[in-house]
Design a protein around this motif. Sequence first.
Motif, PDB file in Angstrom:
ATOM      1  N   ILE A  74       0.849  -1.212   0.006  1.00 51.91           N
ATOM      2  CA  ILE A  74      -0.218   0.026  -0.043  1.00 51.91           C
ATOM      3  C   ILE A  74       0.916   1.366   0.096  1.00 51.91           C
ATOM      4  CG2 ILE A  74      -1.662   1.419   1.517  1.00 51.91           C
ATOM      5  CD1 ILE A  74      -2.787  -1.304   2.126  1.00 51.91           C
ATOM      6  N   ARG A  75       2.020   1.387   0.864  1.00 52.13           N
ATOM      7  CA  ARG A  75       2.797   2.452   0.816  1.00 52.13           C
ATOM      8  C   ARG A  75       3.546   2.584  -0.432  1.00 52.13           C
ATOM      9  NH1 ARG A  75       3.998  -0.010   5.755  1.00 52.13           N
ATOM     10  NH2 ARG A  75       2.811   1.334   7.540  1.00 52.13           N
ATOM     11  N   ALA A  76       3.830   1.508  -0.984  1.00 47.34           N
ATOM     12  CA  ALA A  76       4.583   1.652  -2.397  1.00 47.34           C
ATOM     13  C   ALA A  76       3.539   2.460  -3.367  1.00 47.34           C
ATOM     14  CB  ALA A  76       5.268   0.321  -2.799  1.00 47.34           C
ATOM     15  N   ASP A  79       3.107   5.919  -2.653  1.00 44.46           N
ATOM     16  CA  ASP A  79       4.279   6.708  -3.137  1.00 44.46           C
ATOM     17  C   ASP A  79       4.523   6.974  -4.492  1.00 44.46           C
ATOM     18  OD1 ASP A  79       5.082   6.888  -0.454  1.00 44.46           O
ATOM     19  OD2 ASP A  79       6.758   5.240  -0.385  1.00 44.46           O
ATOM     20  N   LYS A  80       4.301   5.762  -5.332  1.00 43.16           N
ATOM     21  CA  LYS A  80       4.124   5.990  -6.766  1.00 43.16           C
ATOM     22  C   LYS A  80       3.216   7.118  -7.443  1.00 43.16           C
ATOM     23  CE  LYS A  80       2.577   2.958 -10.329  1.00 43.16           C
ATOM     24  NZ  LYS A  80       2.212   1.553 -10.778  1.00 43.16           N
ATOM     25  N   HIS A  81       1.813   6.881  -6.680  1.00 43.60           N
ATOM     26  CA  HIS A  81       0.994   7.930  -6.962  1.00 43.60           C
ATOM     27  C   HIS A  81       1.139   9.310  -6.457  1.00 43.60           C
ATOM     28  CE1 HIS A  81      -1.892   5.396  -8.924  1.00 43.60           C
ATOM     29  NE2 HIS A  81      -1.398   4.452  -8.098  1.00 43.60           N
ATOM     30  N   ARG A  82       2.065   9.522  -5.484  1.00 41.06           N
ATOM     31  CA  ARG A  82       2.622  10.794  -5.093  1.00 41.06           C
ATOM     32  C   ARG A  82       3.429  11.393  -5.983  1.00 41.06           C
ATOM     33  NH1 ARG A  82       2.504   8.703   0.531  1.00 41.06           N
ATOM     34  NH2 ARG A  82       0.624   9.240   1.568  1.00 41.06           N
ATOM     35  N   ARG A  83       4.247  10.238  -6.672  1.00 40.13           N
ATOM     36  CA  ARG A  83       5.415  11.037  -7.376  1.00 40.13           C
ATOM     37  C   ARG A  83       4.774  11.519  -8.660  1.00 40.13           C
ATOM     38  NH1 ARG A  83       7.987   6.706  -5.028  1.00 40.13           N
ATOM     39  NH2 ARG A  83       7.786   5.347  -6.707  1.00 40.13           N
TER      40      ARG A  83
END
Length: 86
Positions: A74-76, A79-83
């Motif tokens: 979930i964190r990954a 993070d991917k979508h935040r980037r």
Amino acid sequence: MAKTATLTLDVSEAVSEKLKAMASETNQTPSAIAEAVLKAYFDHQRWLIAEIEAARESIREGRSIAHEEAMAQIRATLDKHRRKVA
């Protein structure tokens, strides 16, 4: 018309008042409202029990992951979508 049965319930004054108000607002009898509420509750409980049993079966068959692994995934993803947004 379907066969009916008489059911006597003890409920709080608050629930009784809500039932009366709903019946009045929807131009239905308190019995009709109570039957609809009970039917919805029973249907939801049957669905919930079936979903819980399906989840248990998945676990028994080894189709599950540890909490830590799920959180890492979930964190990954977050993070991917935040980037992408940044």
